[in-house]
Design an enzyme around this catalytic site. Sequence first.
Site: not given
Ligand code: GLN
Length: 543
Positions: A71, A222, A379, A513, A515
Amino acid sequence: MCRYIFVTGGVVSSLGKGVCAASIAALLQARGYRINLKKLDPYLNVDPGTMSPYQHGEVFVTSDGVEADLDLGYYERFTDIPASKHDTITSGKIYERLIGKERAGVYLGGTVQIIPHLTNLINDFIRFGENKVDFIICEIGGTVGDIEALPYLEAIRQIKYILGSTNTLCIHLTLLPYIATARELKTKPTQHSVKELRSIGIQPDLIICRSDREIPDALLDKIALACSVPKHSVVAAVDQKTIYHVPLSYYKQNVEKQIITYFGLRHTDKINLDKWHLIERRIMAHEKNVRVAIVGKYNQLQDAYKSLSEAFLHAGIHYKCKVHLIWINADEIGNQLYKKLDAVDGIMIPGGFGIRGIEGKIKAIAYARKNKIPLFGICLGMQLMAIEFARNVLGIKDASSTEFTNDCANVIDLMINWYNGEKKETRTRRSNLGGTMRLGNYESFLINGSKIKEIYKLESIVERHRHRFEFNINYKDVFEKAGMGIGGVSANGILVEAIELNEHPWFIGVQFHPEYTSRPFRPHPLFVSFIGTLIAQNKTFHL
Ligand code: GLN
């Protein structure tokens, strides 16, 4: 002076309390108020970091490195205010704090109890930072009636008692189920859930009713009568085409105006909803379609990749393009997989943990590399791109990650030490699983001449991380010589942040990341570039 808005949920879970809280925050923000959103999760895990995405959906990572409920991702996407460690709490963490204090003798021999000791800590959490904002909006996870949520609801009741009704407002989000045989929406579950709330001393001030169809006025009447709220405070939250339509749908029902009036604040007609109107127009005006295969392992529960699918939606909004996500199970190896990959414009290999599904993902990567299908790895996705390249191009047959086996050429390896600013952080194989990854914001320096630098048009970037394993820098030269470039590195130059194939339309893997920081009104440059490439290929599909 800060006002408090509490959001609880009734009838069933997964009603979208996060989107509800975030939409209200966005509207108050559009009226010029300063807001802070917080999430209180009643479960006993200290944080969701160690929970399976099957159980709890995606783990969202804040810029200050906290593994949090998904969230918080909605809060950030709707308000563009970065969440922090002060915005997320679980019962596990609260109890950890309580017991820590008890062990330290803070309670001076007193009997430590849920009320007042635990509820005081919850109140401290809720009220932290109240001098900096006009509104604190707190969402309580789970559903009213859950045993674990009781201390939180009691804390809200106390805050309402202490600060008075004029400074606190309770919103209850419920569901009106449609009974097909009776051809009717039903209000009884809502009435029961409000009764349950009242039995613990909380009277909702605003009731928001989720429904999959228009709600007749008579039903809203209601609910108002049965639950003792004014008619105009029963809001219909009918399913929208996308979650980004929700703020405008609330606006049309005067939700934020009512809130402002409730608190006795002066309201003007000044509200800036331009960005929400723009998004609505763009979503409604789709002109193009592209297909992206997501080769992952938590496909049954798409909440597991929430920020990722939102980031694709944002890039699509940018181009007035509908991005169709095709969920492919990474365990599904063999011809079936290739057939599915032939029918898409591009492929995404998302983040993940553990060995299951990795061989399927590596096969998909090899296929994309050889057939010049655009591929984006995040990742674990980047790590597998490196492993595939080592195995199939460099001929290192036993290339793998020490996450999966110790008996391998460690192209991806556990990083024992790294620097967080000046601070050296050390991990061992025996380190705890919870909260011990390289988490949150770290700076990466982009390499001159790389495709990724061309995309960002920046010397350095700060992105969020969540990983324990790293590209092994000792392989850098052989990779580069064979055509896999390094696109970015950490400040000290030893952690590889991005890899990319030179001779390929789009083949980029990133250790961070992207995203998490994509916004509907500011899509992430990597997603924009990737989707732009897919559109430019101009493949036609029968959709
Ligand atoms: N499992 C991998 C690591 O720990 C990649 C982690 C992930 O994709 N967030 O480095």
